[in-house]
Design an enzyme around this catalytic site. Structure first.
Site, PDB file in Angstrom:
ATOM      1  N   GLU A 111     -10.791  13.876  -9.300  1.00 21.42           N
ATOM      2  CA  GLU A 111     -10.462  13.853  -8.091  1.00 21.42           C
ATOM      3  C   GLU A 111      -9.582  14.951  -7.735  1.00 21.42           C
ATOM      4  O   GLU A 111      -8.119  14.808  -8.373  1.00 21.42           O
ATOM      5  CB  GLU A 111      -9.751  13.017  -7.521  1.00 21.42           C
ATOM      6  N   GLU A 152       7.000   7.258  -0.257  1.00 17.47           N
ATOM      7  CA  GLU A 152       8.211   7.684  -0.756  1.00 17.47           C
ATOM      8  C   GLU A 152       9.114   9.177  -0.278  1.00 17.47           C
ATOM      9  O   GLU A 152       9.330   9.676  -0.027  1.00 17.47           O
ATOM     10  CB  GLU A 152       9.330   7.336  -1.804  1.00 17.47           C
ATOM     11  N   ARG A 153       7.532   9.754  -0.347  1.00 19.24           N
ATOM     12  CA  ARG A 153       7.079  10.822  -0.001  1.00 19.24           C
ATOM     13  C   ARG A 153       7.398  11.183   1.549  1.00 19.24           C
ATOM     14  O   ARG A 153       7.834  12.648   2.028  1.00 19.24           O
ATOM     15  CB  ARG A 153       5.841  11.980  -0.720  1.00 19.24           C
ATOM     16  N   SER A 179      -4.042   6.209  -5.373  1.00 16.99           N
ATOM     17  CA  SER A 179      -4.440   6.460  -6.110  1.00 16.99           C
ATOM     18  C   SER A 179      -5.020   5.198  -6.792  1.00 16.99           C
ATOM     19  O   SER A 179      -4.437   4.366  -6.770  1.00 16.99           O
ATOM     20  CB  SER A 179      -3.538   7.254  -7.488  1.00 16.99           C
ATOM     21  N   LYS A 204       5.231  -0.701   2.526  1.00 16.14           N
ATOM     22  CA  LYS A 204       6.698   0.259   1.807  1.00 16.14           C
ATOM     23  C   LYS A 204       5.780   1.243   1.806  1.00 16.14           C
ATOM     24  O   LYS A 204       4.404   1.671   1.266  1.00 16.14           O
ATOM     25  CB  LYS A 204       6.626  -0.197   0.328  1.00 16.14           C
ATOM     26  N   PHE A 252       0.570   8.284   0.797  1.00 13.28           N
ATOM     27  CA  PHE A 252       1.652  10.006   0.953  1.00 13.28           C
ATOM     28  C   PHE A 252       0.744  10.992   2.189  1.00 13.28           C
ATOM     29  O   PHE A 252       0.882  11.263   3.084  1.00 13.28           O
ATOM     30  CB  PHE A 252       2.126  11.154   0.348  1.00 13.28           C
ATOM     31  N   ALA A 265       1.404   2.416   1.111  1.00  9.75           N
ATOM     32  CA  ALA A 265       0.786   3.355   1.212  1.00  9.75           C
ATOM     33  C   ALA A 265       0.764   4.679   1.213  1.00  9.75           C
ATOM     34  O   ALA A 265       1.983   4.309  -0.183  1.00  9.75           O
ATOM     35  CB  ALA A 265       1.237   3.168   2.956  1.00  9.75           C
ATOM     36  N   CYS A 277      -8.450  11.303   1.409  1.00 12.04           N
ATOM     37  CA  CYS A 277      -9.922  10.406  -0.165  1.00 12.04           C
ATOM     38  C   CYS A 277     -11.283  10.960   1.043  1.00 12.04           C
ATOM     39  O   CYS A 277     -12.436  10.332  -0.069  1.00 12.04           O
ATOM     40  CB  CYS A 277      -9.201   9.268   0.203  1.00 12.04           C
TER      41      CYS A 277
HETATM   42  P1  NAD Z   1      -0.124   7.449  -4.866  1.00 14.05           P
HETATM   43  O1  NAD Z   1      -1.711   6.074  -6.153  1.00 14.05           O
HETATM   44  O2  NAD Z   1       0.586   8.243  -6.138  1.00 14.05           O
HETATM   45  O3  NAD Z   1       0.789   6.337  -4.122  1.00 14.05           O
HETATM   46  C1  NAD Z   1       0.706   5.476  -3.367  1.00 14.05           C
HETATM   47  C2  NAD Z   1       2.078   3.830  -3.295  1.00 14.05           C
HETATM   48  O4  NAD Z   1       1.322   3.789  -4.434  1.00 14.05           O
HETATM   49  C3  NAD Z   1       3.175   5.400  -2.957  1.00 14.05           C
HETATM   50  O5  NAD Z   1       3.821   4.108  -2.351  1.00 14.05           O
HETATM   51  C4  NAD Z   1       3.967   4.844  -4.645  1.00 14.05           C
HETATM   52  O6  NAD Z   1       5.221   4.311  -3.758  1.00 14.05           O
HETATM   53  C5  NAD Z   1       2.915   3.700  -5.076  1.00 14.05           C
HETATM   54  N1  NAD Z   1       2.484   4.265  -6.718  1.00 14.05           N
HETATM   55  C6  NAD Z   1       2.554   5.242  -7.066  1.00 14.05           C
HETATM   56  N2  NAD Z   1       2.457   5.648  -8.415  1.00 14.05           N
HETATM   57  C7  NAD Z   1       2.413   4.211  -8.865  1.00 14.05           C
HETATM   58  C8  NAD Z   1       2.039   3.413 -10.457  1.00 14.05           C
HETATM   59  N3  NAD Z   1       2.200   4.045 -11.373  1.00 14.05           N
HETATM   60  N4  NAD Z   1       2.681   1.999 -10.395  1.00 14.05           N
HETATM   61  C9  NAD Z   1       3.113   1.112  -8.927  1.00 14.05           C
HETATM   62  N5  NAD Z   1       2.681   2.276  -7.905  1.00 14.05           N
HETATM   63  C10 NAD Z   1       2.662   3.180  -7.551  1.00 14.05           C
HETATM   64  O7  NAD Z   1      -1.202   7.956  -4.245  1.00 14.05           O
HETATM   65  P2  NAD Z   1      -0.817   8.919  -3.683  1.00 14.05           P
HETATM   66  O8  NAD Z   1      -0.465  10.733  -4.290  1.00 14.05           O
HETATM   67  O9  NAD Z   1       0.646   8.816  -2.694  1.00 14.05           O
HETATM   68  O10 NAD Z   1      -2.109   9.177  -2.357  1.00 14.05           O
HETATM   69  C11 NAD Z   1      -2.938   9.737  -3.000  1.00 14.05           C
HETATM   70  C12 NAD Z   1      -4.169   9.309  -3.467  1.00 14.05           C
HETATM   71  O11 NAD Z   1      -4.819   8.540  -2.492  1.00 14.05           O
HETATM   72  C13 NAD Z   1      -5.398   9.584  -3.780  1.00 14.05           C
HETATM   73  O12 NAD Z   1      -6.188   9.108  -5.021  1.00 14.05           O
HETATM   74  C14 NAD Z   1      -6.811   9.351  -2.538  1.00 14.05           C
HETATM   75  O13 NAD Z   1      -8.369   9.396  -2.716  1.00 14.05           O
HETATM   76  C15 NAD Z   1      -5.901   8.160  -2.192  1.00 14.05           C
HETATM   77  N6  NAD Z   1      -6.303   7.784  -0.729  1.00 14.05           N
HETATM   78  C16 NAD Z   1      -7.498   6.753   0.001  1.00 14.05           C
HETATM   79  C17 NAD Z   1      -7.853   6.562   0.769  1.00 14.05           C
HETATM   80  C18 NAD Z   1      -9.186   5.248   1.057  1.00 14.05           C
HETATM   81  O14 NAD Z   1      -8.679   4.363   1.753  1.00 14.05           O
HETATM   82  N7  NAD Z   1      -9.784   5.208  -0.686  1.00 14.05           N
HETATM   83  C19 NAD Z   1      -7.540   6.821   1.694  1.00 14.05           C
HETATM   84  C20 NAD Z   1      -5.961   7.464   1.523  1.00 14.05           C
HETATM   85  C21 NAD Z   1      -5.602   7.726   0.452  1.00 14.05           C
END
Ligand code: NAD
Length: 510
Positions: A395, A199-200, A249, A196, A172, A170, A304
């Site tokens: 974005e 972590e934030r 992301s 999972k 943040f 998930a 998002c």
């Molecule tokens: P993030 O990708 O940084 O983190 C999401 C999850 O992935 C976390 O649990 C994190 O621990 C893990 N993660 C982070 N970087 C990783 C990597 N390089 N390799 C493997 N795992 C990794 O996203 P975020 O900053 O927590 O959330 C914001 C993003 O989520 C924005 O881009 C937003 O548009 C998107 N989002 C999309 C939707 C949707 O339904 N389309 C909904 C909410 C958020």
């Protein structure tokens, strides 16, 4: 606030599976029905985004702990998948009530760790709660199909069955809603679940896990681990995990989709967005401007489905000064998640200046009294934006609205369809034909007509497309049930005694 922090701290040992550790609460793991302290030597700090104070710590779970969590899921699957659907349904009836009873507590945890305002945090829980309520319809949602008399005495029927251990990763920005898109749907179908959280913001997910246990979910049906890349790789690689739900992301989502799929798992991956709000000159001006501002700046733009790009068409271009005036002092906009996020948003605004756009409302220097160290960026509007600019292409994920202009609806459709993302969009108009044309011609998964953030309710599915989604079946609704089940088809023939075959049949039956 201090009140929120002290309340949360007081309840910590009782409710959240946390305990005090080096003066800040440490987040526990939830393994096999127990909230356990991690043995990890690697911990991450959790910050309050409004102050940047360290308010807790979260472990990067060890391999041993993650293995224990998956083993617990695998063991529990043997009985949970055979538990009657009515018994599973009853647990989720109780769960939805417990979430309602604890909505304020869940919201406080979200505000503390994620930064969104309390009212918005309650909305976060509420939208997740709606998914839990929908899971209670499992007895209808999981029905299979039947067709009798395909030939004499022969009937075919299908079952929807669980697939095994499923996992959710998930982001943040919605600490309650997005985990609640995941494990309730997966579990009500008879799967066990490894979550999972981000972590934030792990606190809300831990309370959600505790409430599910209180609702009667047997030990091992839900396990919660914490961590970053190692935990994600573990989930992508462990053979017992059959399906992964990811939201976050593009960088992470594309990686997880590829690594998980390569290992033979089902993966659904909801990712980033750039959502356009198209404003026709015949739109209800007052309504439209208010909706645009709310959808661009709400949750500090960290949604998002935030409407982060406006396209003003024809005479609607003259509305720009009024749009800028809509910003009210004292608006309820929370901080961004981290100092790095603030830095990134500010530098993207600066690229606009350098590439020829005009910052009409500048939130970069905002100071919030009493929260001078927080990650606040005020509402920002950038005009004169063109599609080649960095602030359009990236974005931003902050309270920033970029404004483009177009001559006609066709030009707007061209812009939207040339953008790689396909999460959401909205058109503001009083002309039904324009609305219909737009809805049919844009290649975007979720479209609002005079609705700025058209997130579908759980009886539908969340249907982002193109660069915003990887996979075949979407989150929640019928699509969610499909993702978390597999179909078994049974063809049976019960002949009367005197209809026994007299000789072997070697040709294909026709
Ligand atoms: P993030 O990708 O940084 O983190 C999401 C999850 O992935 C976390 O649990 C994190 O621990 C893990 N993660 C982070 N970087 C990783 C990597 N390089 N390799 C493997 N795992 C990794 O996203 P975020 O900053 O927590 O959330 C914001 C993003 O989520 C924005 O881009 C937003 O548009 C998107 N989002 C999309 C939707 C949707 O339904 N389309 C909904 C909410 C958020």
């Amino acid at each position: 606030s201090t009140l929120v922090r002290s309340l949360v701290k007081k309840r910590v040992p009782l409710q959240m599976g946390r305990m005090c550790y080096s003066s800040v609460p440490s987040t526990k793991l939830f393994i096999d029905g127990k909230f356990v302290e991690s043995k990890s030597s690697d911990w991450l700090d959790i910050h309050n985004p409004a102050t940047n104070e360290v308010i807790g710590r979260v472990p990067k779970a060890t391999q041993e702990e993650m293995l224990a969590a998956v083993d617990s899921c695998s063991q529990a699957y043997k009985t949970w998948s055979e538990t009657s659907v009515l018994a599973r349904q009853q647990i989720f009836f109780r769960y939805q009530q417990l979430i309602k009873d604890n909505i304020k507590e869940l919201a406080k945890l979200i505000t503390l760790e994620q930064g969104k305002t309390l009212a918005d945090a309650e909305g976060d829980v509420f939208r997740g709660l709606q998914v839990v309520e929908h899971t209670c319809s499992v007895t209808s949602l999981m029905l299979g199909e039947t067709l009798p008399s395909l030939t004499k005495d022969m009937d075919t029927y299908t079952y929807r069955l669980p697939i095994g251990v499923c996992a959710g990763i998930a982001p943040f920005n919605f600490p309650a809603m997005i985990p609640l898109w995941m494990f309730p749907m997966g579990m009500v179908c008879g799967n066990t679940y490894l979550l999972k959280p981000s972590e934030r913001v792990p606190g809300c997910a831990m309370l959600l896990a505790k409430l599910l246990q209180d609702a009667g979910a047997p030990d091992g049906t839900l396990n919660v681990i914490h961590g970053q890349h190692d935990a994600v790789n573990f989930i992508c690689d462990h053979p017992a995990i059959k399906a992964i739900s990811f939201v976050g992301s593009n960088q992470a989502g594309e990686y997880i989709y590829e690594r998980g799929s390569k290992n033979g798992k089902r993966v659904q991956s909801n990712m980033g967005a750039k959502n356009h709000g198209v404003v026709m000159p015949d739109a209800n001006k007052e309504n439209t401007l208010n909706q645009l501002v709310g959808a661009a700046f709400g949750a500090a733009g960290q949604r998002c489905m935030a409407l982060s790009t406006a396209i003003l068409i024809g005479e609607a271009r003259d509305w720009l000064p009024e749009l800028v005036e809509r910003d009210q002092p004292g608006a309820d906009v929370g901080p961004l998640i981290s100092p790095q996020a603030k830095e990134r948003v500010n530098s993207l605004i600066q690229t606009g200046v350098e590439e020829g756009a005009k910052v009409l409302l500048d939130g970069r220097d905002v100071k919030v009294k009493g929260y001078e160290n927080g990650n606040f960026v005020g509402p920002t509007i950038i005009g004169n934006v063109t599609t080649d600019m960095t602030c359009y292409k990236e974005e931003i994920f902050g309270p920033v609205l970029v404004v483009l202009e177009a001559e006609s609806l066709d030009d707007a459709i061209e812009i939207v369809n040339s953008n790689p993302y396909g999460n959401g969009t909205a058109i503001f108009t009083t002309n039904g034909a324009a609305a219909r044309k737009y809805s049919h011609e844009v290649d975007v998964g979720q479209i609002g007509v005079n609705v700025p953030i058209p997130v579908p309710l759980p009886m539908f599915s969340f249907t982002g497309s193109r660069g915003s989604f990887r996979g075949d079946t979407n989150f929640y609704g019928k699509q969610g049930i499909q993702f978390y089940t597999q179909i078994k088809t049974i063809t049976s023939q019960w002949k009367a005694e005197d209809a026994t075959l007299k000789s072997p049949a070697v040709t294909m039956p026709t």
